[in-house]
Motif scaffolding. Sequence first.
Motif, mmCIF file in Angstrom:
data_model
loop_
_atom_site.group_PDB
_atom_site.id
_atom_site.type_symbol
_atom_site.label_atom_id
_atom_site.label_comp_id
_atom_site.label_asym_id
_atom_site.label_seq_id
_atom_site.Cartn_x
_atom_site.Cartn_y
_atom_site.Cartn_z
ATOM 1 N N ASP A 1 -5.820 2.142 3.418
ATOM 2 C CA ASP A 1 -5.053 1.826 2.205
ATOM 3 C C ASP A 1 -4.649 0.344 2.187
ATOM 4 O O ASP A 1 -4.630 -0.297 1.126
ATOM 5 C CB ASP A 1 -3.807 2.713 2.100
ATOM 6 C CG ASP A 1 -4.159 4.161 1.772
ATOM 7 O OD1 ASP A 1 -5.285 4.413 1.301
ATOM 8 O OD2 ASP A 1 -3.300 5.043 1.994
ATOM 9 N N HIS A 2 -4.355 -0.195 3.363
ATOM 10 C CA HIS A 2 -4.031 -1.626 3.464
ATOM 11 C C HIS A 2 -5.291 -2.453 3.192
ATOM 12 O O HIS A 2 -5.237 -3.484 2.520
ATOM 13 C CB HIS A 2 -3.480 -1.956 4.852
ATOM 14 C CG HIS A 2 -2.086 -1.452 5.076
ATOM 15 N ND1 HIS A 2 -1.034 -2.266 5.427
ATOM 16 C CD2 HIS A 2 -1.564 -0.196 4.978
ATOM 17 C CE1 HIS A 2 0.062 -1.543 5.541
ATOM 18 N NE2 HIS A 2 -0.224 -0.278 5.283
ATOM 19 N N GLN A 3 -6.432 -1.992 3.722
ATOM 20 C CA GLN A 3 -7.689 -2.722 3.496
ATOM 21 C C GLN A 3 -8.028 -2.785 2.004
ATOM 22 O O GLN A 3 -8.456 -3.825 1.491
ATOM 23 C CB GLN A 3 -8.842 -2.034 4.226
ATOM 24 C CG GLN A 3 -8.770 -2.090 5.747
ATOM 25 C CD GLN A 3 -10.002 -1.418 6.353
ATOM 26 O OE1 GLN A 3 -11.130 -1.759 6.039
ATOM 27 N NE2 GLN A 3 -9.775 -0.441 7.210
ATOM 28 N N PRO B 1 0.838 -1.204 0.000
ATOM 29 C CA PRO B 1 0.000 0.000 0.000
ATOM 30 C C PRO B 1 0.878 1.262 0.000
ATOM 31 O O PRO B 1 0.658 2.178 -0.788
ATOM 32 C CB PRO B 1 -0.805 -0.115 1.304
ATOM 33 C CG PRO B 1 -0.755 -1.566 1.673
ATOM 34 C CD PRO B 1 0.582 -2.062 1.175
ATOM 35 N N HIS B 2 1.869 1.292 0.879
ATOM 36 C CA HIS B 2 2.718 2.482 1.057
ATOM 37 C C HIS B 2 4.197 2.167 0.803
ATOM 38 O O HIS B 2 4.587 0.996 0.786
ATOM 39 C CB HIS B 2 2.580 3.008 2.499
ATOM 40 C CG HIS B 2 1.170 3.325 2.868
ATOM 41 N ND1 HIS B 2 0.520 2.709 3.907
ATOM 42 C CD2 HIS B 2 0.271 4.170 2.296
ATOM 43 C CE1 HIS B 2 -0.726 3.178 3.977
ATOM 44 N NE2 HIS B 2 -0.905 4.058 3.008
ATOM 45 N N LEU B 3 4.964 3.237 0.675
ATOM 46 C CA LEU B 3 6.399 3.123 0.416
ATOM 47 C C LEU B 3 7.132 2.685 1.679
ATOM 48 O O LEU B 3 7.665 3.523 2.401
ATOM 49 C CB LEU B 3 6.935 4.483 -0.063
ATOM 50 C CG LEU B 3 6.380 4.963 -1.409
ATOM 51 C CD1 LEU B 3 6.465 6.485 -1.514
ATOM 52 C CD2 LEU B 3 7.142 4.304 -2.549
ATOM 53 N N ASP B 4 7.130 1.448 1.990
ATOM 54 C CA ASP B 4 7.876 0.799 3.088
ATOM 55 C C ASP B 4 7.253 -0.540 3.517
ATOM 56 O O ASP B 4 7.922 -1.363 4.137
ATOM 57 C CB ASP B 4 8.076 1.685 4.341
ATOM 58 C CG ASP B 4 6.771 2.142 5.026
ATOM 59 O OD1 ASP B 4 5.717 1.557 4.736
ATOM 60 O OD2 ASP B 4 6.837 3.075 5.844
ATOM 61 N N ASP B 5 5.965 -0.746 3.200
ATOM 62 C CA ASP B 5 5.242 -1.883 3.783
ATOM 63 C C ASP B 5 5.858 -3.247 3.447
ATOM 64 O O ASP B 5 5.920 -4.120 4.313
ATOM 65 C CB ASP B 5 3.771 -1.876 3.339
ATOM 66 C CG ASP B 5 2.982 -0.761 3.994
ATOM 67 O OD1 ASP B 5 3.094 -0.608 5.222
ATOM 68 O OD2 ASP B 5 2.265 -0.038 3.276
ATOM 69 N N VAL B 6 6.276 -3.450 2.212
ATOM 70 C CA VAL B 6 6.805 -4.770 1.836
ATOM 71 C C VAL B 6 8.143 -5.039 2.508
ATOM 72 O O VAL B 6 8.360 -6.101 3.098
ATOM 73 C CB VAL B 6 6.914 -4.906 0.297
ATOM 74 C CG1 VAL B 6 7.889 -6.021 -0.098
ATOM 75 C CG2 VAL B 6 5.538 -5.182 -0.294
HETATM 76 ZN ZN LIG Z 1 1.330 1.107 5.118
#
Ligand SMILES: [Zn+2]
Length: 256
Positions: free
Chosen positions: A157-159, A11-16
């Motif tokens: 955003d994750h949902q 979702p965001h720049l860091d999650d993975v």
């Molecule tokens: Zn995130």
Amino acid sequence: MSQIDALFIAPHLDDVVYSCGGTVQQLTQQGLNVVVLTIFAGLPPATDLSEFAQSLHERWGHAAPTSRNTIVETRQLEDIAACHALGAGAIHMDYGDCIYRQDNGEWLYASEDAIFGAVHPAEEPRIQQLIEDIYRTPGVDENTRLFGPLGIGNHVDHQLVHQALLQCDDVLFYEDYPYAENNKALYPYLRDANWQPAYRTLAATAINAKATAMALYQSQLTTFWANKSVLNKNVTTYWQRRGQAERFWKFTGDLA
Ligand SMILES: [Zn+2]
């Protein structure tokens, strides 16, 4: 672009990298072509922002409108560096974070409660759009393995990304970190026979590489950890708690 063996969707720049960077590193070490696709990586709108978004920008030290792009541009560069450190490519889509999104002139998520609440009904069509976007990513074909967020922490955003991937075939869902540090958040999955865990055992070298890559998101570091050594310790402890592995989940039930 060459064929992608594994597409990790953030979702965001860091999650993975935060959630399953060890697995990313292990797969690239095996010679696979791995790409991290970040969905909500776009620049803020050029218009006025919501009071909530402005207050966040002030907290992040970018109150002036002229520097509002800097926040996202900095995070994009951090993400490219972190993905490259793990041997993976990075693709950024230009959808804005939920705090920047509007419908008919209304901010969709204008408070802390809203961003961890329900997905706004106006965003329902976005789920189908995201599925199309994922399959249209250059290099993705029927042999590409898909990885996406389990949705722990409940950020909208994750949902949204989770909902989209739930409708795709053969997806492995990663535990959103650091939200997944909260054991209770995982209870529903441990008790639900429709969700099956899958463990990927990782060497200490993979976890060290992950922690090093995580520290490259410098703008995020102090939001989550006092310093780099706390980050290292937490990541190592989490890996040990999972049996020296990163845990993924596979949905085996029927969609409601
Ligand atoms: Zn995130």
